[in-house]
Design a protein around this motif. Structure first.
Motif, PDB file in Angstrom:
ATOM      1  N   GLY A 183       0.724  -1.317  -0.024  1.00 53.84           N
ATOM      2  CA  GLY A 183       0.001   0.142  -0.168  1.00 53.84           C
ATOM      3  C   GLY A 183       0.970   1.294  -0.063  1.00 53.84           C
ATOM      4  N   ALA A 184       0.284   2.179   0.790  1.00 53.50           N
ATOM      5  CA  ALA A 184       1.032   3.691   0.725  1.00 53.50           C
ATOM      6  C   ALA A 184       2.445   3.401   1.596  1.00 53.50           C
ATOM      7  CB  ALA A 184      -0.040   4.608   1.563  1.00 53.50           C
ATOM      8  N   MET A 185       3.277   4.322   0.840  1.00 53.38           N
ATOM      9  CA  MET A 185       4.523   4.272   1.323  1.00 53.38           C
ATOM     10  C   MET A 185       4.961   5.818   1.808  1.00 53.38           C
ATOM     11  SD  MET A 185       6.514   1.122  -0.462  1.00 53.38           S
ATOM     12  CE  MET A 185       7.994   1.440   0.211  1.00 53.38           C
ATOM     13  N   ASN A 186       5.651   6.121   2.694  1.00 50.19           N
ATOM     14  CA  ASN A 186       6.396   7.283   3.015  1.00 50.19           C
ATOM     15  C   ASN A 186       7.789   7.401   2.307  1.00 50.19           C
ATOM     16  OD1 ASN A 186       4.042   8.420   4.322  1.00 50.19           O
ATOM     17  ND2 ASN A 186       5.243   7.557   6.333  1.00 50.19           N
ATOM     18  N   ALA A 187       8.379   8.652   1.917  1.00 45.86           N
ATOM     19  CA  ALA A 187       9.604   8.738   1.458  1.00 45.86           C
ATOM     20  C   ALA A 187      10.623   8.301   2.511  1.00 45.86           C
ATOM     21  CB  ALA A 187       9.872  10.110   1.050  1.00 45.86           C
ATOM     22  N   GLY A 188      11.478   7.425   1.858  1.00 45.57           N
ATOM     23  CA  GLY A 188      12.628   6.971   2.889  1.00 45.57           C
ATOM     24  C   GLY A 188      12.114   5.556   3.463  1.00 45.57           C
ATOM     25  N   ASP A 189      10.978   5.195   3.151  1.00 42.70           N
ATOM     26  CA  ASP A 189      10.602   3.653   3.622  1.00 42.70           C
ATOM     27  C   ASP A 189      11.071   2.711   2.217  1.00 42.70           C
ATOM     28  OD1 ASP A 189       9.405   4.476   5.725  1.00 42.70           O
ATOM     29  OD2 ASP A 189       7.130   4.113   4.636  1.00 42.70           O
ATOM     30  N   ALA A 190      11.235   1.568   2.394  1.00 43.83           N
ATOM     31  CA  ALA A 190      11.622   0.807   1.099  1.00 43.83           C
ATOM     32  C   ALA A 190      11.277  -0.546   1.242  1.00 43.83           C
ATOM     33  CB  ALA A 190      13.160   0.725   1.246  1.00 43.83           C
ATOM     34  N   THR A 191      11.104  -1.144   0.034  1.00 47.05           N
ATOM     35  CA  THR A 191      10.865  -2.807   0.176  1.00 47.05           C
ATOM     36  C   THR A 191      11.992  -3.421  -0.542  1.00 47.05           C
ATOM     37  OG1 THR A 191      10.166  -2.789  -2.118  1.00 47.05           O
ATOM     38  CG2 THR A 191       8.273  -2.407  -0.179  1.00 47.05           C
ATOM     39  N   PHE A 192      12.348  -4.568  -0.090  1.00 47.03           N
ATOM     40  CA  PHE A 192      13.332  -5.346  -0.678  1.00 47.03           C
ATOM     41  C   PHE A 192      12.783  -6.628  -1.465  1.00 47.03           C
ATOM     42  CE2 PHE A 192      15.695  -2.306   2.258  1.00 47.03           C
ATOM     43  CZ  PHE A 192      17.188  -2.558   1.859  1.00 47.03           C
ATOM     44  N   HIS A 193      13.242  -6.906  -2.331  1.00 48.19           N
ATOM     45  CA  HIS A 193      12.639  -8.296  -3.113  1.00 48.19           C
ATOM     46  C   HIS A 193      13.964  -9.037  -3.855  1.00 48.19           C
ATOM     47  CE1 HIS A 193      12.267  -5.628  -6.635  1.00 48.19           C
ATOM     48  NE2 HIS A 193      12.532  -6.660  -7.293  1.00 48.19           N
ATOM     49  N   ALA A 194      13.799 -10.162  -3.970  1.00 44.22           N
ATOM     50  CA  ALA A 194      14.864 -11.126  -4.462  1.00 44.22           C
ATOM     51  C   ALA A 194      14.932 -11.143  -5.989  1.00 44.22           C
ATOM     52  CB  ALA A 194      14.944 -12.510  -3.714  1.00 44.22           C
ATOM     53  N   GLY A 195      15.673 -11.378  -6.560  1.00 42.21           N
ATOM     54  CA  GLY A 195      15.938 -11.192  -7.889  1.00 42.21           C
ATOM     55  C   GLY A 195      14.816 -12.013  -8.697  1.00 42.21           C
ATOM     56  N   TRP A 196      14.520 -13.340  -8.291  1.00 39.03           N
ATOM     57  CA  TRP A 196      13.396 -14.311  -8.771  1.00 39.03           C
ATOM     58  C   TRP A 196      12.131 -13.955  -8.249  1.00 39.03           C
ATOM     59  CZ3 TRP A 196      14.328 -15.948 -13.145  1.00 39.03           C
ATOM     60  CH2 TRP A 196      16.004 -16.654 -13.433  1.00 39.03           C
ATOM     61  N   THR A 197      11.908 -12.932  -7.426  1.00 38.01           N
ATOM     62  CA  THR A 197      10.529 -12.771  -6.823  1.00 38.01           C
ATOM     63  C   THR A 197       9.720 -12.056  -7.965  1.00 38.01           C
ATOM     64  OG1 THR A 197      11.299 -12.491  -4.567  1.00 38.01           O
ATOM     65  CG2 THR A 197       9.162 -11.402  -5.185  1.00 38.01           C
ATOM     66  N   LEU A 198       8.528 -12.707  -8.307  1.00 39.46           N
ATOM     67  CA  LEU A 198       7.796 -12.192  -9.067  1.00 39.46           C
ATOM     68  C   LEU A 198       6.780 -10.994  -8.516  1.00 39.46           C
ATOM     69  CD1 LEU A 198       6.192 -13.014 -12.016  1.00 39.46           C
ATOM     70  CD2 LEU A 198       4.674 -14.403 -10.805  1.00 39.46           C
ATOM     71  N   HIS A 199       6.832  -9.910  -9.381  1.00 40.62           N
ATOM     72  CA  HIS A 199       6.359  -8.716  -8.987  1.00 40.62           C
ATOM     73  C   HIS A 199       5.423  -8.025 -10.179  1.00 40.62           C
ATOM     74  CE1 HIS A 199      10.266  -7.756  -9.842  1.00 40.62           C
ATOM     75  NE2 HIS A 199      10.103  -6.408  -9.807  1.00 40.62           N
ATOM     76  N   SER A 200       4.778  -6.888  -9.831  1.00 36.63           N
ATOM     77  CA  SER A 200       4.206  -5.915 -10.839  1.00 36.63           C
ATOM     78  C   SER A 200       4.065  -4.780  -9.690  1.00 36.63           C
ATOM     79  CB  SER A 200       3.113  -6.433 -11.463  1.00 36.63           C
ATOM     80  OG  SER A 200       1.954  -6.645 -10.282  1.00 36.63           O
ATOM     81  N   ALA A 201       3.656  -3.679 -10.694  1.00 34.23           N
ATOM     82  CA  ALA A 201       3.204  -2.303 -10.143  1.00 34.23           C
ATOM     83  C   ALA A 201       2.144  -1.648 -10.700  1.00 34.23           C
ATOM     84  CB  ALA A 201       4.596  -1.130 -10.196  1.00 34.23           C
TER      85      ALA A 201
END
Length: 278
Positions: free
Chosen positions: A200-218
């Protein structure tokens, strides 16, 4: 926003961001994690103008959003900003980020693969389902991407959506990012009943980390403001490149991000500095 007069004014970003055992276990189980307040509002205030200014300086996209292909609609993409601006280099090479990356993966050290700004314009399109490592000539599962908004991101724009545990499956599709990859992988996700997470919503300076093989979209950006995101891709220290890159994209990445390195040699070049070692 603060535009520093010189590098001495920039925050060092070398202090630790402590992780719990539970957070590390969650990342290793799911292939993604959301961490809050990795940068303070003051630190973002120094670095956002430098990164955004560098993106504007090097953005050569002239077509209106509506006239681009799906990939072009998804975002303005500028790579290796750390080589373009000394201030941005301090951000990209930050020990704080690199230590998080190493600890989440459970490795001794990490090198930079490359960075990239992903600025999704007002009215910009969605980012189709994909796995990053389809593009990467790396013979290791130990890759990870930091994805950090430089401005507050509302619920309607939100974080990326991740398929939980998909990093353990390796190649799920060899299709590159496209409408076709989105349809193929969306059908796969639905057919298998795979669980998904969106933070969901994120603030500036927050972050996600994901692995190279993790399936994702935006999702797309239905707002009238730019979604400014900076990413840094790390690879564990001490791994080799793919012995035989098996696609034109991987061959291109080998030449671009490991200049002078031949297939089968250690994944080390002047573009891949060691940024953290335990």
């Amino acid at each position: 926003m603060k535009i520093p007069a010189n590098l001495a004014e920039l925050p060092q970003l070398d202090t630790d961001y402590p992780l719990t055992e539970e957070q590390i276990a969650s990342y290793q189980r799911n292939g993604h994690i959301y961490l809050k307040n990795i940068l303070s509002a003051e630190e973002i205030g120094y670095y956002e103008p430098l990164i955004a200014g560098t993106v504007r300086e090097h953005n050569y996209q002239t077509k209106p959003v509506g006239e681009r292909d799906t990939y072009g609609k998804a975002f303005i993409q500028i790579c290796n900003l750390w080589q373009m601006n000394e201030g941005v280099a301090r951000y990209v090479l930050a020990r704080r980020f690199a230590k998080i990356a190493a600890e989440l993966m459970g490795v001794e050290g990490v090198r930079i693969y490359h960075d990239q700004a992903l600025f999704k314009e007002a009215g910009g399109g969605h980012t189709p389902w994909h796995q990053d490592q389809v593009y990467w000539p790396l013979e290791t599962p130990n890759t990870i991407t930091l994805w950090m908004p430089l401005v507050n991101v509302s619920e309607e724009v939100g974080s990326m959506t991740f398929v939980d545990g998909s990093h353990t499956s390796g190649y799920m599709s060899r299709q590159f990012i496209s409408d076709e990859s989105h349809k193929t992988l969306a059908s796969y996700i639905e057919g298998k009943g795979l669980s998904k997470t969106n933070y969901g919503a994120m603030n500036a300076g927050d972050a996600t980390f994901h692995a190279g093989w993790t399936l994702h979209s935006a999702p797309g950006n239905p707002t009238d403001t730019m979604r400014e995101v900076m990413t840094i891709i790390y690879v564990a220290d001490g791994v080799n490149t793919m012995a035989n890159p098996d696609s034109s994209a991987r061959e291109s990445d080998l030449k671009s991000w490991f200049p002078g390195v031949k297939a089968g040699e250690p994944a080390v070049s002047p573009l891949n500095p060691l940024v953290y070692k335990r």
